[in-house]
Enzyme design. Structure first.
Site, PDB file in Angstrom:
ATOM      1  N   GLY A 113     -52.795 -21.811  77.686  1.00 21.12           N
ATOM      2  CA  GLY A 113     -53.068 -23.243  77.753  1.00 21.12           C
ATOM      3  C   GLY A 113     -54.127 -23.635  78.753  1.00 21.12           C
ATOM      4  N   ASP A 151     -57.534 -24.598  80.524  1.00 21.98           N
ATOM      5  CA  ASP A 151     -58.802 -25.175  80.102  1.00 21.98           C
ATOM      6  C   ASP A 151     -59.558 -25.694  81.322  1.00 21.98           C
ATOM      7  OD1 ASP A 151     -58.109 -28.016  80.641  1.00 21.98           O
ATOM      8  OD2 ASP A 151     -56.780 -27.849  78.918  1.00 21.98           O
ATOM      9  N   TYR A 155     -46.214 -25.356  80.271  1.00 19.50           N
ATOM     10  CA  TYR A 155     -45.856 -26.166  79.115  1.00 19.50           C
ATOM     11  C   TYR A 155     -44.406 -26.641  79.251  1.00 19.50           C
ATOM     12  CZ  TYR A 155     -50.048 -25.153  76.327  1.00 19.50           C
ATOM     13  OH  TYR A 155     -51.326 -25.094  75.833  1.00 19.50           O
ATOM     14  N   LYS A 197     -61.059 -22.289  67.753  1.00 20.08           N
ATOM     15  CA  LYS A 197     -61.504 -23.224  68.795  1.00 20.08           C
ATOM     16  C   LYS A 197     -61.629 -22.507  70.128  1.00 20.08           C
ATOM     17  CE  LYS A 197     -59.000 -26.829  70.320  1.00 20.08           C
ATOM     18  NZ  LYS A 197     -58.301 -28.111  70.128  1.00 20.08           N
ATOM     19  N   LYS A 253     -62.309 -22.991  74.328  1.00 16.58           N
ATOM     20  CA  LYS A 253     -62.306 -23.888  75.479  1.00 16.58           C
ATOM     21  C   LYS A 253     -63.596 -23.708  76.277  1.00 16.58           C
ATOM     22  CE  LYS A 253     -58.155 -25.679  74.941  1.00 16.58           C
ATOM     23  NZ  LYS A 253     -57.857 -27.119  74.882  1.00 16.58           N
ATOM     24  N   ASP A 280     -63.936 -27.330  72.874  1.00 12.59           N
ATOM     25  CA  ASP A 280     -63.048 -28.300  73.506  1.00 12.59           C
ATOM     26  C   ASP A 280     -63.285 -28.296  75.016  1.00 12.59           C
ATOM     27  OD1 ASP A 280     -61.018 -29.973  74.334  1.00 12.59           O
ATOM     28  OD2 ASP A 280     -59.386 -28.801  73.465  1.00 12.59           O
ATOM     29  N   ASN A 324     -61.954 -30.743  77.129  1.00 13.61           N
ATOM     30  CA  ASN A 324     -60.813 -31.347  77.821  1.00 13.61           C
ATOM     31  C   ASN A 324     -61.232 -32.347  78.902  1.00 13.61           C
ATOM     32  OD1 ASN A 324     -59.609 -28.425  76.920  1.00 13.61           O
ATOM     33  ND2 ASN A 324     -58.051 -30.042  76.859  1.00 13.61           N
ATOM     34  N   GLU A 359     -64.745 -31.391  71.343  1.00 17.09           N
ATOM     35  CA  GLU A 359     -63.506 -32.162  71.525  1.00 17.09           C
ATOM     36  C   GLU A 359     -63.402 -32.660  72.966  1.00 17.09           C
ATOM     37  OE1 GLU A 359     -58.727 -31.111  71.209  1.00 17.09           O
ATOM     38  OE2 GLU A 359     -60.191 -30.088  69.915  1.00 17.09           O
ATOM     39  N   GLU A 371     -55.996 -36.551  71.688  1.00 17.57           N
ATOM     40  CA  GLU A 371     -54.750 -36.035  72.238  1.00 17.57           C
ATOM     41  C   GLU A 371     -54.294 -36.793  73.480  1.00 17.57           C
ATOM     42  OE1 GLU A 371     -55.032 -32.181  74.815  1.00 17.57           O
ATOM     43  OE2 GLU A 371     -56.574 -31.997  73.287  1.00 17.57           O
ATOM     44  N   ASP A 389     -51.619 -37.280  68.158  1.00 21.89           N
ATOM     45  CA  ASP A 389     -50.663 -36.433  68.870  1.00 21.89           C
ATOM     46  C   ASP A 389     -49.270 -37.017  68.661  1.00 21.89           C
ATOM     47  OD1 ASP A 389     -50.559 -34.364  71.516  1.00 21.89           O
ATOM     48  OD2 ASP A 389     -48.926 -35.793  71.373  1.00 21.89           O
ATOM     49  N   HIS A 444     -53.902 -32.921  67.009  1.00 23.69           N
ATOM     50  CA  HIS A 444     -53.701 -32.059  68.167  1.00 23.69           C
ATOM     51  C   HIS A 444     -52.308 -31.456  68.074  1.00 23.69           C
ATOM     52  CE1 HIS A 444     -52.173 -31.661  72.457  1.00 23.69           C
ATOM     53  NE2 HIS A 444     -53.174 -30.799  72.407  1.00 23.69           N
ATOM     54  N   ALA A 445     -52.188 -30.183  68.438  1.00 23.42           N
ATOM     55  CA  ALA A 445     -50.873 -29.526  68.440  1.00 23.42           C
ATOM     56  C   ALA A 445     -50.862 -28.455  69.514  1.00 23.42           C
ATOM     57  CB  ALA A 445     -50.558 -28.944  67.068  1.00 23.42           C
ATOM     58  N   GLY A 446     -49.820 -27.642  69.523  1.00 20.84           N
ATOM     59  CA  GLY A 446     -49.649 -26.634  70.559  1.00 20.84           C
ATOM     60  C   GLY A 446     -48.524 -27.027  71.492  1.00 20.84           C
TER      61      GLY A 446
END
Length: 446
Positions: A24, A26, A34, A220, A222, A250, A252, A276, A305, A328, A355-357
């Site tokens: 996760g 970035d 998470y 994708k 980062k 992405d 972020n 993104e 997101e 999201d 957006h997911a994860g």
């Protein structure tokens, strides 16, 4: 027989130590754990069913969302579920318009994340009582009942209830065939699991190789911390996946507006489909400037997101500031508010790529995007749903991916229920996993 009165609402702080392996990571979130504020609602109905809901967090701060859930619970406990469903718009507005709590929002931040967790649990329970997965509950719902769940306040200058009704009526044509298509083939997905910013090159190569063998064609990466590092990593990924497969970037929220334009222009040789979150998620006009500048390069702007609510999405759409809408399931006010964004995106003809994860986001958002295809958009052009291969083993009904596509879930509910053992082990800070970690690292909680 009635659906019962809500007799209890409990909430848990559940955290997974994903930062230990840089999952996760970035440019703005280098060490996320998470996590989720996990809500359970019970009723006095004879069926004994429970509703499970969550919102996603990154570790610290989950306790703030838990407090917000507890503060909002006064609007939930002792409510009759039939009354909630029969006036879902009114219940949504009650949660989001508390005369005191809205001061720490309104409809944004921790209090809105808490709203999402609670409402996700209500939707889960409703779908379970109907014996349907959430996507099927929505697909089978009469358009007028569906619209009665949406609060159109603040967005009628972009989408009226009458326009939304027309969209849903038009969506009835071919709906049966699209549902059959989803059941047979699933909804196309892309993977973010290969190229977290904290992964070394060797791990990135290995994960890309495995993903290609598994049939993934959309990847994708980062970016945003270091330009030369981004050029090297994007070159590596593009060489790994070949010229035909799709690459997305992405950042972020890392850059200033002009910085984003200059930085992405230097990555254009790798032919990304989108960039993104290039800048602050609140900067609508900044996104519009970036979008206009990158259009000649064939690079779209994607965001959503961390869009607080339907109003920000409305402005992004009105300002032609994005090419891809990224809803999201836990940032917006649950299914209710996501429905309004799906309908606005349809009116403005902007594809939705959710957006997911995180914790459970894949499990939840699959329902929304499958419904969107069957009943709203009717199109798969330039559309795909994010997939991240982390933490699904902690859910009773985890996502099923086949041929790089989400297979529609069949179990009743919103796929939100976590395994009791996982909740117990990872509850913070008393769960045994955290007790062991805190002891091993000699961490003292304040």
């Amino acid at each position: 027989m009635g659906r019962g009165r809500i007799t209890e609402l409990t909430v848990s702080d559940v955290r997974f130590p994903t930062s230990l392996a840089h999952h996760g990571s970035d440019a703005m979130h280098p060490d996320p754990d998470y996590s989720a504020a996990y809500v359970v609602i019970e009723t006095d109905a004879a069926d004994g069913l429970k509703g499970y809901g969550l919102t996603f967090t990154l570790g610290k701060g989950t306790e703030v969302v838990v407090c917000a859930v507890k503060a909002l619970s006064v609007h939930v406990v002792n409510k009759d579920l039939d009354e909630i469903i029969s006036n879902f718009r009114g219940f949504y507005r009650q949660l989001t318009s508390d005369g005191q709590l809205r001061w720490i929002g309104p409809e944004k931040g921790a209090v809105h994340l808490a709203t999402a967790a609670i409402l996700n649990a209500v939707w889960d329970l409703w779908a379970k009582q109907e014996g349907k997965p959430l996507w099927k509950l929505l697909v089978d719902m009469d358009p007028k009942q569906l619209l009665s769940c949406i609060d159109f306040r603040y967005i009628t200058d972009a989408l009226t209830e009458e326009e939304a009704y027309t969209i849903l009526q038009n969506g009835l044509v071919g709906k049966k065939e699209r549902e059959e298509q989803m059941l047979e083939h699933g909804y196309p997905a892309y993977t973010t699991s290969c190229a977290w910013l904290g992964y070394p090159d060797q791990q990135l190569k290995q994960l890309c190789t495995e993903a290609l063998k598994d049939g993934w064609t959309r990847f994708k990466v980062k970016v945003g911390a270091d330009l030369q590092d981004d050029i090297r990593r994007c070159k590596l990924v593009r060489e790994m996946i070949g010229p035909e497969n799709i690459l997305m970037l992405d950042a972020n929220q890392r850059w200033e507006v002009e910085e984003a334009i200059e930085w992405v222009a230097k990555l254009a040789e790798f032919r990304p489909l989108w960039i993104e979150e290039p800048t602050s998620p609140d900067d609508v006009l900044g996104h519009a400037t970036i979008s206009k500048a990158l259009a000649p390069l064939g690079i779209g702007v994607a965001t959503g997101e961390q869009c607080h609510n339907r109003v920000i999405f409305k402005q992004l759409l009105q300002a032609q500031a994005l090419s891809f809408v990224q809803v999201d399931s836990c940032r917006l006010g649950s299914v209710n508010e996501n429905l309004s964004v799906l309908l606005m995106a349809k009116k403005f003809q902007i594809p939705v790529c959710p957006h997911a994860g995180g914790v459970g986001l894949c499990e939840l958002v699959q329902h929304l995007i499958i419904f969107d295809y069957i009943s709203v958009s009717g199109s798969l052009e330039n559309r795909m749903c994010e997939y991240v291969d982390h933490l699904h083993e902690h859910f009773k009904n985890p996502v099923v991916i086949m041929n790089a596509s989400y297979i529609p879930p069949q179990a009743a509910g919103y796929s939100t229920e976590m395994k009791e053992d996982s909740v117990r082990k990872y509850q913070f800070p008393q769960g045994e996993v955290w007790q062991e970690l805190l002891s091993d690292h000699n961490i003292q909680l304040k």
